[in-house]
Scaffold this active site. Sequence first.
Site, PDB file in Angstrom:
ATOM      1  CD  GLU A 103      -0.691  -8.317 -94.418  1.00  0.00           C
ATOM      2  OE1 GLU A 103      -0.313  -9.289 -93.735  1.00  0.00           O
ATOM      3  OE2 GLU A 103       0.035  -7.749 -95.266  1.00  0.00           O
ATOM      4  CE  LYS A 110      -0.072  -9.374 -89.624  1.00  0.00           C
ATOM      5  NZ  LYS A 110       0.264  -9.921 -90.950  1.00  0.00           N
ATOM      6  CD  GLN A 111       0.724  -4.551 -90.496  1.00  0.00           C
ATOM      7  OE1 GLN A 111       0.524  -5.731 -90.735  1.00  0.00           O
ATOM      8  NE2 GLN A 111       1.738  -3.885 -91.005  1.00  0.00           N
TER       9      GLN A 111
HETATM   10  C1  BGC Z   1       2.906  -7.578 -92.486  1.00  0.00           C
HETATM   11  C2  BGC Z   1       3.119  -6.786 -93.754  1.00  0.00           C
HETATM   12  C3  BGC Z   1       4.589  -6.837 -94.111  1.00  0.00           C
HETATM   13  C4  BGC Z   1       5.078  -8.263 -94.219  1.00  0.00           C
HETATM   14  C5  BGC Z   1       6.569  -8.343 -94.451  1.00  0.00           C
HETATM   15  C6  BGC Z   1       3.401  -8.993 -92.707  1.00  0.00           C
HETATM   16  O1  BGC Z   1       3.228  -9.725 -91.531  1.00  0.00           O
HETATM   17  O2  BGC Z   1       1.542  -7.588 -92.134  1.00  0.00           O
HETATM   18  O3  BGC Z   1       2.708  -5.462 -93.564  1.00  0.00           O
HETATM   19  O4  BGC Z   1       4.794  -6.181 -95.311  1.00  0.00           O
HETATM   20  O5  BGC Z   1       4.792  -8.944 -93.017  1.00  0.00           O
HETATM   21  O6  BGC Z   1       7.284  -7.760 -93.423  1.00  0.00           O
END
Ligand code: BGC
Length: 795
Positions: A499, A611-612
């Site tokens: 994100e 980010k992930q």
């Molecule tokens: C993450 C999302 C996740 C959300 C709720 C966000 O920080 O990037 O992938 O769905 O948190 O856990």
Amino acid sequence: MWKPHDKAILPVPDQGEEGVNAATPFLSVRVPFAVDPRWALVEAGFDHNCEPGIESIFTVANGYVGTRGSLDERAGPSSPVTYLAGVFTGTGGAGGVLKLAELPDWTHLRVLVEGVPLSLETGTTLDHRRILDLQHGVLFRQWRHQDDRGRVTALTYARAVCLHDRHLLLQSVTVTPENYEGDITIQSATSNPQSEIHWSSELKGNAALLLGQTDRGTTIAMASHSRLEHEKGLESVGNGSGEACAEQWVWRAQRGAAARFDRSVVVYSSREVRDPAEAATGHVRRAAETGLAANLLRHAQAWEERCCASEVEVVGDETAQRALRFAVYHLNSAVNPQDERVSIGARALSGPTYKGHVFWDTEIYLLPFYTFTDPAAARSLLQYRFHTLPAARDRARRLGYQGALYAWESADTGADVTPETVRAPDGRVVQVLTGIQEHHISADIAYAVWQYWQATADEEFFLTAGADILIETARFWATRGRVEPDGRYHIRTVIGPDEYHESVDDNAYTNVMAQWNLERAADTVDWLRSHRADVWPIISERVRVTPDEPDSWRRTAALMVTGFDRATNLFEQFAGFFDLEELDLQPYRPMSVPIDVTIGRERTQRAQVVKQADVVALSALFWERFPVAVHEANVRYYAPRTAHGSSLSPALHAVVSARLGEADLAAQYFYDAAAIDLAHHGGKSAGGVHIATLGGLWQAAVFGMGGIRLREEGLVVAPHLPSNWDRLSFPLQWRGRRISVTIDREPGQVTVDFRSGEPMTIELSQGSMQRITSHHRYVAHRVGPGWSAWQESKR
Ligand code: BGC
């Protein structure tokens, strides 16, 4: 980086061989089972700063209701919240905030000695510990308090949110004046939270009733019944007042004489019954007749059964073992298979962060645990998506697409409730684009539906709900992008799992998921036509499939841009990612603050900082779709660029690293994921436990280290144990069969115990495929890089 034996993780108490019961006065609470120290999560002492996180991780819940592990009498930082799944207040959408409703605090209980309340903030705390029994789902608390005049009072508490009877909540305290005789008072109240709900209270016979109604029209009733037993006998009614259902009990206590106070509380809402007040008062009366100890025992038995069906055993690595027991405890606490109109919020029922909203976390991170250990729970979670399909269709239509676009953040109706703005850590108000652009959620849901269908063969679900979801989500993807002049299908202006980068084109994760979604929807139609020609006309009529649609879905899938480059084996995370600034993240690790805070949002957006798990998530989800060399190349490229700015990230990296044979690296990721809730005494968990991370831990152990993969005819086991794991063992359910898998490091051995069900096949990586039958045990040994043939024996 958090180390496996970091002392910050909560220690197992040293209680001797016989368990906690033997060394503590729990028997005075008449707990009819022993607490095994290996299953005990213990927090000793009391620290103001840690309290919010501790309250989250000590939550007791059953998927219907959840109560944070706050101190019964409360202290400065206490935030004692109870949530009811699916009951929200407020409004979503433009400018509104929709959040899980807060119920009255049914655990509020004060003990006074000669009129002075006992508190951890006054007098001297001689001993204080909270003990969460992960095997029986009971929160215990032991406290010895000495007041300024030297009077020592011993208190032992027990609290449970029942699994055998989801409406029933239990609380008990045993009070013993150790070295004095005096007046002791217990004040219990079910106090109203500061919330939008107006509560009214009344005493009905010997039950107290609280009634409230949310602004969305849900009525909630909480009925409670209390009793006190001391040396002179039993008192079943306290001195009550209508206000907050407060009750007071006073008695003259002799030195050393214990008194026990029990409270049973029952919750109903108009989501389940027409008259919640009537249901709650009748139910609490019956529960009181049964008695708290008997109810606690039934709850503990139900909980232990669930534990046996889902526990992961690790021998040799106590930290990993504890993390997995903690994970499985919360996963079992989060779900209610009896309610298919609710799902699991990002912090389950344990805290306020994300307001109870449901994300892709459920389908990608949590569903596998339920699908393989509690299929009824998995089914009800997927049914929630089926019931919210109309909202997803509506959303797609309003944005100019066909099919179904699920809400990025979903609550009771399935309408999107993502906030429009948030305050960034630097204080700036930032527009939130995830609700507008993070569309991969639709394919994530389709993925979970397909995985459930493959793992359970639950045809009834597939015919009545699953097929509709697969078809409608595919239809969305068929209209979300378009074939451009280069002859390829592009999906523009999205946000992928990473994100940090918004409004990107052709995010690899989104496009590969969409491509797969389109293919599976076409397969679904083919399968229905050929295998269920009897019901296909009904389904086809219901979802209005046109004759040429399946072929056009396949064509679109084939034209999809995925960013894959054959020369390098790399997926480009999105169009233009490789042109962004290269930034060495090593100097910033370990990151106690997210990278976008350290280097700023704009710089992060301009850099190759992820980010992930994004492309790496594709490796976790599609191991068999791509060759190992592709997984290797992408993990090698993206791991150094991943900042793990979401708690979701490390566990998927653990899955993929283990599959690539890098089990010790996988263990490091595993510890990082475990530390999010457990290190530093719940420090990162003030807003609730990270339930997706906990689901990820289970996947890391079972899909990663255990190497379990799904095949059409059965399961594959391709284990890779970290060097400090001597043994890994777990139960699984597959299409009605129950098996348990055990992997021993020495002498490199896999054992499959087939407990029940029709024959199936089991396959080892680079090893033999075996047809297995129930009540038999199968053992294979490591031979060089491969495996011996399976040896069969009767169980
Ligand atoms: C993450 C999302 C996740 C959300 C709720 C966000 O920080 O990037 O992938 O769905 O948190 O856990």
